[in-house]
Design a protein around this motif. Structure first.
Motif, short mmCIF file in Angstrom:
data_model
loop_
_atom_site.label_atom_id
_atom_site.label_comp_id
_atom_site.label_asym_id
_atom_site.label_seq_id
_atom_site.Cartn_x
_atom_site.Cartn_y
_atom_site.Cartn_z
N LYS A 31 0.83 -1.21 0.00
CA LYS A 31 0.00 0.00 0.00
C LYS A 31 0.86 1.25 0.00
N ASN A 32 1.94 1.27 0.77
CA ASN A 32 2.81 2.44 0.81
C ASN A 32 3.48 2.67 -0.54
N VAL A 33 3.89 1.60 -1.18
CA VAL A 33 4.55 1.74 -2.49
C VAL A 33 3.59 2.31 -3.51
N VAL A 34 2.37 1.82 -3.52
CA VAL A 34 1.36 2.32 -4.48
C VAL A 34 1.06 3.80 -4.22
N CYS A 37 3.89 5.99 -5.49
CA CYS A 37 3.90 6.04 -6.96
C CYS A 37 2.84 7.01 -7.48
N LEU A 38 1.65 6.97 -6.90
CA LEU A 38 0.58 7.88 -7.34
C LEU A 38 0.96 9.34 -7.06
N THR A 39 1.58 9.60 -5.90
CA THR A 39 1.98 10.97 -5.57
C THR A 39 3.02 11.48 -6.56
N ASN A 40 4.01 10.65 -6.88
CA ASN A 40 5.04 11.07 -7.83
C ASN A 40 4.47 11.29 -9.22
N LEU A 41 3.51 10.43 -9.61
CA LEU A 41 2.88 10.58 -10.92
C LEU A 41 2.11 11.89 -11.02
N CYS A 42 1.38 12.26 -9.97
CA CYS A 42 0.62 13.52 -9.97
C CYS A 42 1.57 14.71 -10.03
N ARG A 43 2.66 14.67 -9.28
CA ARG A 43 3.61 15.78 -9.29
C ARG A 43 4.26 15.92 -10.67
N PHE A 44 4.60 14.80 -11.29
CA PHE A 44 5.22 14.84 -12.61
C PHE A 44 4.27 15.42 -13.66
N THR A 45 3.00 15.00 -13.58
CA THR A 45 2.00 15.50 -14.54
C THR A 45 1.80 17.00 -14.39
N ALA A 46 1.71 17.48 -13.13
CA ALA A 46 1.50 18.91 -12.90
C ALA A 46 2.68 19.73 -13.39
N GLU A 47 3.90 19.26 -13.15
CA GLU A 47 5.07 20.04 -13.55
C GLU A 47 5.28 20.04 -15.06
N GLU A 48 4.91 18.94 -15.73
CA GLU A 48 5.18 18.84 -17.15
C GLU A 48 4.08 19.45 -18.01
N PHE A 49 2.82 19.41 -17.55
CA PHE A 49 1.71 19.83 -18.41
C PHE A 49 0.95 21.06 -17.89
N LEU A 50 0.97 21.33 -16.58
CA LEU A 50 0.17 22.42 -16.01
C LEU A 50 1.00 23.63 -15.64
N VAL A 51 2.28 23.57 -15.68
CA VAL A 51 3.15 24.68 -15.32
C VAL A 51 3.90 25.13 -16.56
N LEU A 52 3.81 26.45 -16.84
CA LEU A 52 4.50 27.01 -18.00
C LEU A 52 5.63 27.90 -17.51
#
Length: 291
Positions: A31-34, A37-52
């Protein structure tokens, strides 16, 4: 049960307990690993697509956008200047108050007989108030002038009589008290009440009380006039800088005070042939008109 058999049972119990603890640990770690992973995925998506990421200084080489910017700036400046000129923002508003109001009436030269109903049949207007009966008999000129002091009239007010009680008291002694005097008091043009004190010769005294009630003739022809002025306190109630102007005689009448007479509904009223009076016109003879 032998000692060897007890040892075997304990070994089995310990094995079962260790197996259950291992399963719980594996479940918790998964459960901790999952979650990570979800937290890192959300942070990566926000930095790559939502921040200019943009540079601190942006240069757009377009003369059209530059011209549009200058036109918008010029329009804003012109709008601010136009608003200031229209509203006269450099001026401060003060509320004027009336000052030095001179109000008077003048005797009307019109003494002609009136055809009004109250003059033709005055007996219809008998009035009783507080035990006093007033019986008008006719219409007549009052004969009052502006030089006569009228009691109980506030400053800035005028007295225009409409109903008059004219009272005359006469008294005499000695030979003045006779039957001819009694007849004169009771049968004259104003019927009076004759009284005589007891006495003989020069000691006798008498009196005649005469009263007549009549309507003033043509009160609507009475001329009422006024001069007025105003004052403004520029110190906001401290009376340190008060400006006063009026249309009185002997003062400068070029101040430009324009008097406009209006009724309660804001409609201009004609007084003395006009509704607007300049300072010069008002200073000469006052703002005047018939009642």
């Amino acid at each position: 049960m032998s000692d060897r058999q007890r040892m075997s049972d304990r070994h089995i119990d310990w094995s079962v307990s260790l197996a259950a603890s291992s399963r719980r640990f594996r479940k918790s770690s998964w459960k901790n690993v999952v979650g990570r992973c979800l937290t890192n995925l959300c942070r990566f998506t926000a930095e790559e697509f939502l921040v200019l990421h943009v540079p601190k200084k942006l240069i757009i080489p377009s003369w059209k956008l530059g011209l549009l910017l200058r036109m918008m700036q010029a329009a804003m400046v012109i709008g601010v200047l136009t608003y200031g000129l229209y509203k006269e923002v450099w001026l401060e508003e003060f509320t004027p108050e009336h000052w030095k109001v001179d109000l008077w009436s003048e005797t009307s030269p019109v003494n002609k007989l009136s055809n009004a109903r109250h003059c033709q049949n005055s007996s219809l207007y008998v009035h009783k108030r507080a035990g006093i009966v007033q019986v008008p008999t006719h219409c007549s000129a009052t004969g009052l002038s502006t030089g006569i002091a009228i009691p109980h009239v506030r400053p800035g007010s005028v007295f225009v009589p409409t109903l008059v009680d004219e009272i005359d008291n006469w008294s005499g002694i000695g030979s003045a008290c006779s039957e001819s005097t009694r007849t004169w008091c009771g049968n004259g043009h104003r019927s009076g009440i004759y009284t005589e004190a007891n006495g003989t010769g020069d000691e006798v005294s008498c009196a005649c009380h005469m009263k007549t009630t009549f309507f003033a003739m043509n009160p609507e022809e009475q001329v009422v006039a006024l001069r007025h002025g105003f004052q403004v306190d520029l110190s906001r109630g401290r009376n340190q800088e008060v400006v006063r102007e009026s249309v009185s005689m002997g003062q400068d009448t070029t101040a430009g005070i324009l008097t406009i007479i209006k009724d309660h509904n804001g409609v201009e009223c004609v007084v003395g042939g006009k509704s607007s009076w300049s300072s010069l016109e008002a200073a000469r003879a006052g703002i005047r008109g018939k009642l």
